[in-house]
Design an enzyme around this catalytic site. Structure first.
Site, short mmCIF file in Angstrom:
data_model
loop_
_atom_site.label_atom_id
_atom_site.label_comp_id
_atom_site.label_asym_id
_atom_site.label_seq_id
_atom_site.Cartn_x
_atom_site.Cartn_y
_atom_site.Cartn_z
N LYS A 290 -72.61 98.81 -61.61
CA LYS A 290 -73.93 99.45 -61.48
C LYS A 290 -73.80 100.86 -60.89
O LYS A 290 -73.19 101.05 -59.84
CB LYS A 290 -74.82 98.58 -60.60
CG LYS A 290 -76.28 99.02 -60.51
CD LYS A 290 -77.08 97.97 -59.74
CE LYS A 290 -78.56 98.29 -59.62
NZ LYS A 290 -79.28 97.23 -58.91
N GLU B 109 -79.35 90.24 -63.71
CA GLU B 109 -78.48 90.82 -62.66
C GLU B 109 -78.18 89.73 -61.62
O GLU B 109 -79.04 88.90 -61.31
CB GLU B 109 -79.27 91.95 -61.98
CG GLU B 109 -78.61 92.57 -60.77
CD GLU B 109 -79.57 93.51 -60.00
OE1 GLU B 109 -80.79 93.23 -59.93
OE2 GLU B 109 -79.07 94.51 -59.46
N CYS C 114 -80.61 96.67 -63.68
CA CYS C 114 -81.84 96.78 -62.89
C CYS C 114 -82.33 98.20 -62.65
O CYS C 114 -82.97 98.79 -63.48
CB CYS C 114 -81.69 96.02 -61.58
SG CYS C 114 -83.31 95.79 -60.81
N1 CDV Z 1 -82.13 95.12 -58.07
C1 CDV Z 1 -82.70 96.34 -58.14
O1 CDV Z 1 -82.06 97.32 -58.52
N2 CDV Z 1 -83.99 96.43 -57.77
C2 CDV Z 1 -84.64 97.69 -57.71
C3 CDV Z 1 -85.51 97.78 -56.51
C4 CDV Z 1 -85.85 99.22 -56.19
C5 CDV Z 1 -86.73 97.03 -56.50
C6 CDV Z 1 -85.40 97.98 -59.01
O2 CDV Z 1 -85.36 99.14 -59.43
O3 CDV Z 1 -86.06 97.12 -59.59
#
Ligand code: CDV
Length: 305
Positions: free
Chosen positions: A127, A47, A172
């Site tokens: 996203k 990401e 992510c």
């Molecule tokens: N970049 C992300 O989406 N990070 C999130 C946060 C909550 C740490 C994750 O779910 O890993």
């Protein structure tokens, strides 16, 4: 003929706040060339692969925020990556911050793309699950301002037909949601590519900090097994501007087994030879959706509650 896709998960180590994009692209090409030597057809990066994870800072000035966004893809800085991949006949997937204008309105997305072996962008995903908060919260060790800097994607998860398979994207935080994998699976996705930036420290619930790596693999492996699909999870890892990011990039088989895993927190390539037909091992058995699924029993799953 079995459909084999040799995939490379190209984990990136930390990217400094002022590291020029061109240096990151050089690192990405170094991993790409290793992938070519190992027979890959597709290389997956994390990401927001081109910059540091900038939502960790509150920036009141939109012009400064916009320095982390791309207004075209490919562009002058990423062109060498696209060109080298095309020369090698390799496909790519990576995330970046996208600023785009549609009907005169500016949109900013946390985006991931798939590029085929001829250099064409064949899939673009915005996203859907944006974590974090909108306002500056001074009590936090660092911010997580994705909700402020991006708008959420409005197109459902769906695969694209490429590399002789049905390949999909998620980013992510999406990987923690069972809906991500199930929607993909119902639409026929056979492999989902998921880049991430996950800090070890989670300010709202620091009592879970020691579980970050566990929850990463728990989510990726459960998503793979419960939906009979390959999952490629790729980290931006290591200590980035004082913030520790987990690594553990991995390639998970439709059985839920990890078949390759990174062992560092730096730039590292892992690869696996993925037989896309193995999705059927799960989808024609325990998770034969047509035979065993009871959607009429889950009406709240797609309702707003
Ligand atoms: N970049 C992300 O989406 N990070 C999130 C946060 C909550 C740490 C994750 O779910 O890993």
């Amino acid at each position: 003929m079995p459909r084999h896709l040799v995939v490379g998960a190209a984990q990136l180590g930390p990217i400094a706040r002022h590291e020029p994009r061109a240096e990151v692209v050089t690192r990405m090409i170094w991993l790409l060339e290793q992938a070519a030597g190992r027979g890959c057809s597709l290389v997956v990066y994390p990401e927001l692969a081109l910059t540091t994870f900038f939502p960790r800072w509150f920036m009141p000035d939109q012009a400064e925020i916009d320095t982390f966004f791309e207004t075209a893809m490919p562009n002058a800085t990423t062109a060498p990556l696209f060109e080298r991949a095309k020369e090698l006949g390799l496909g790519l997937s990576f995330g970046y911050a996208e600023k785009t204008v549609v009907d005169g309105k500016v949109h900013r997305y946390n985006t991931s793309i798939i590029v085929d072996g001829s250099g064409e962008i064949v899939h673009r995903y915005h996203k859907i699950h944006l974590p974090g908060h909108h306002e500056h919260e001074a009590w936090r060790a660092f911010q997580h301002l994705e909700k402020r800097y991006f708008e959420p994607g409005e197109a459902p998860f769906a695969p694209v037909e490429v590399f002789d398979g049905q390949i999909g994207l998620a980013i992510c935080n999406d990987r923690r949601w069972p809906e991500t994998y199930r929607e993909h699976a119902l639409r026929g996705t056979e492999m989902v590519l998921i880049g991430y930036n996950t800090p070890v420290h989670y300010p709202p619930a620091p009592e879970h900090d020691h579980l970050q790596c566990f929850h990463n693999h728990l989510s990726l492996q459960a998503g793979a097994y419960q939906n009979g699909m390959w999952v490629v999870g790729v980290a931006k890892a290591g200590k980035e501007e004082g913030c520790d990011l987990i690594g553990q990039s991995c390639i998970v088989a439709p059985t839920g087994e990890i078949v390759a895993q990174a062992s560092t927190l730096g730039d590292e390539l892992i690869t696996a030879d993925c037989d896309l037909d193995r999705c059927a091992e799960i989808r024609t058995n325990i998770f034969d959706f047509k035979k065993h699924r009871r959607p009429e029993m889950y009406p709240l799953l797609s309702a707003k509650v």
